[in-house]
Design an enzyme around this catalytic site. Sequence first.
Site, PDB file in Angstrom:
ATOM      1  N   GLU A 104     -13.561  52.914  17.998  1.00 58.07           N
ATOM      2  CA  GLU A 104     -14.867  52.600  18.469  1.00 58.07           C
ATOM      3  C   GLU A 104     -15.452  51.057  18.357  1.00 58.07           C
ATOM      4  O   GLU A 104     -16.285  50.677  18.948  1.00 58.07           O
ATOM      5  CB  GLU A 104     -16.172  53.438  17.804  1.00 58.07           C
ATOM      6  CG  GLU A 104     -15.916  54.868  18.261  1.00 58.07           C
ATOM      7  CD  GLU A 104     -17.155  55.753  17.782  1.00 58.07           C
ATOM      8  OE1 GLU A 104     -17.299  56.233  16.595  1.00 58.07           O
ATOM      9  OE2 GLU A 104     -17.983  56.252  18.591  1.00 58.07           O
TER      10      GLU A 104
ATOM     11  N   TYR B  86     -42.937  46.600  31.435  1.00 57.30           N
ATOM     12  CA  TYR B  86     -41.755  47.467  31.018  1.00 57.30           C
ATOM     13  C   TYR B  86     -40.438  46.779  31.279  1.00 57.30           C
ATOM     14  O   TYR B  86     -39.518  46.989  30.805  1.00 57.30           O
ATOM     15  CB  TYR B  86     -41.841  48.796  31.564  1.00 57.30           C
ATOM     16  CG  TYR B  86     -42.030  49.046  33.049  1.00 57.30           C
ATOM     17  CD1 TYR B  86     -41.286  48.467  34.074  1.00 57.30           C
ATOM     18  CD2 TYR B  86     -43.032  49.553  33.565  1.00 57.30           C
ATOM     19  CE1 TYR B  86     -41.460  48.705  35.286  1.00 57.30           C
ATOM     20  CE2 TYR B  86     -43.589  49.625  34.577  1.00 57.30           C
ATOM     21  CZ  TYR B  86     -42.695  49.310  35.657  1.00 57.30           C
ATOM     22  OH  TYR B  86     -43.014  49.334  37.138  1.00 57.30           O
TER      23      TYR B  86
ATOM     24  N   VAL C 288     -26.089  54.956  15.413  1.00 55.03           N
ATOM     25  CA  VAL C 288     -27.176  55.101  16.152  1.00 55.03           C
ATOM     26  C   VAL C 288     -28.505  55.182  15.510  1.00 55.03           C
ATOM     27  O   VAL C 288     -29.590  54.403  15.955  1.00 55.03           O
ATOM     28  CB  VAL C 288     -27.185  56.453  17.384  1.00 55.03           C
ATOM     29  CG1 VAL C 288     -26.117  56.291  18.032  1.00 55.03           C
ATOM     30  CG2 VAL C 288     -27.093  57.550  16.435  1.00 55.03           C
ATOM     31  N   GLU C 289     -28.512  55.404  14.223  1.00 53.31           N
ATOM     32  CA  GLU C 289     -29.736  55.511  13.472  1.00 53.31           C
ATOM     33  C   GLU C 289     -30.159  53.995  13.513  1.00 53.31           C
ATOM     34  O   GLU C 289     -31.210  53.625  13.596  1.00 53.31           O
ATOM     35  CB  GLU C 289     -29.682  55.958  11.960  1.00 53.31           C
ATOM     36  CG  GLU C 289     -29.613  57.579  12.121  1.00 53.31           C
ATOM     37  CD  GLU C 289     -27.998  58.245  12.529  1.00 53.31           C
ATOM     38  OE1 GLU C 289     -27.442  57.496  12.855  1.00 53.31           O
ATOM     39  OE2 GLU C 289     -27.991  59.384  12.088  1.00 53.31           O
TER      40      GLU C 289
ATOM     41  N   LYS D 222     -25.990  58.823  22.857  1.00 52.25           N
ATOM     42  CA  LYS D 222     -24.505  58.339  23.052  1.00 52.25           C
ATOM     43  C   LYS D 222     -23.950  59.645  24.010  1.00 52.25           C
ATOM     44  O   LYS D 222     -23.235  60.494  23.575  1.00 52.25           O
ATOM     45  CB  LYS D 222     -23.799  58.345  21.653  1.00 52.25           C
ATOM     46  CG  LYS D 222     -23.061  57.258  21.525  1.00 52.25           C
ATOM     47  CD  LYS D 222     -22.637  57.186  20.143  1.00 52.25           C
ATOM     48  CE  LYS D 222     -21.145  56.455  19.834  1.00 52.25           C
ATOM     49  NZ  LYS D 222     -20.902  56.340  18.551  1.00 52.25           N
TER      50      LYS D 222
HETATM   51  N1  LIG Z   1     -26.161  61.086  12.750  1.00 56.11           N
HETATM   52  C1  LIG Z   1     -25.130  60.500  13.368  1.00 56.11           C
HETATM   53  N2  LIG Z   1     -23.839  61.001  13.333  1.00 56.11           N
HETATM   54  C2  LIG Z   1     -22.785  60.318  13.793  1.00 56.11           C
HETATM   55  C3  LIG Z   1     -22.973  59.155  14.259  1.00 56.11           C
HETATM   56  C4  LIG Z   1     -23.950  58.641  14.174  1.00 56.11           C
HETATM   57  O1  LIG Z   1     -24.290  57.363  14.771  1.00 56.11           O
HETATM   58  N3  LIG Z   1     -25.188  58.971  13.711  1.00 56.11           N
HETATM   59  N4  LIG Z   1     -21.637  58.726  14.905  1.00 56.11           N
HETATM   60  C5  LIG Z   1     -20.394  59.290  14.992  1.00 56.11           C
HETATM   61  C6  LIG Z   1     -19.393  58.342  15.573  1.00 56.11           C
HETATM   62  O2  LIG Z   1     -19.338  57.280  15.763  1.00 56.11           O
HETATM   63  C7  LIG Z   1     -19.496  59.498  16.851  1.00 56.11           C
HETATM   64  O3  LIG Z   1     -20.338  59.237  17.823  1.00 56.11           O
HETATM   65  C8  LIG Z   1     -17.923  59.357  17.723  1.00 56.11           C
HETATM   66  O4  LIG Z   1     -17.751  60.338  18.467  1.00 56.11           O
HETATM   67  C9  LIG Z   1     -20.483  60.584  14.496  1.00 56.11           C
HETATM   68  N5  LIG Z   1     -21.625  61.240  13.680  1.00 56.11           N
END
Ligand SMILES: Nc1nc2c(c(=O)[nH]1)N=C([C@H](O)[C@@H](O)CO)CN2
Length: 128
Positions: free
Chosen positions: A21, A53, A72-73, A98
């Site tokens: 990634e 916007y 992502v958090e 995602k």
């Molecule tokens: N709560 C989360 N869990 C996961 C994340 C994330 O960003 N926050 N990321 C991953 C991996 O990058 C995933 O997206 C790859 O498939 C796994 N869990």
Amino acid sequence: MDIVYIRDLKVDTIIGIYDWEREVRQTVSLDLEMAFDIAEAARTDNIEHTLNYKAVAKRLIGFIEGSEFLLVETMAEQAAAIVRDEFNVSWLRLRLSKPGAVRGSRDVGVIIERGDRPASGAAAFSGG
Ligand SMILES: Nc1nc2c(c(=O)[nH]1)N=C([C@H](O)[C@@H](O)CO)CN2
């Protein structure tokens, strides 16, 4: 409370915890609901009196395209801070998705709410 929103804003970026990634850009999608009183804009028909916007979307696209977060958090938190601080938004809900990240699911991600949610105008009409 009025809301200005953006739905399914797609941006390509480096995001994720796995080695592969860090090598390829993936698409994330943002949904944003932003509290904003639209009364003045509706009265004047003037873009200067509302939350633009398009300006929010452009700022977030630039920020996310240039970022390389693991989680992502982290991306969601920082995107929310930009919108609140730079666009004077007192409350927002942000969904960061995602697509295709987990086999068998359409998308995964986080939903965050930040700030103080303005009182609903509905209260003014209750109580007889
Ligand atoms: N709560 C989360 N869990 C996961 C994340 C994330 O960003 N926050 N990321 C991953 C991996 O990058 C995933 O997206 C790859 O498939 C796994 N869990």
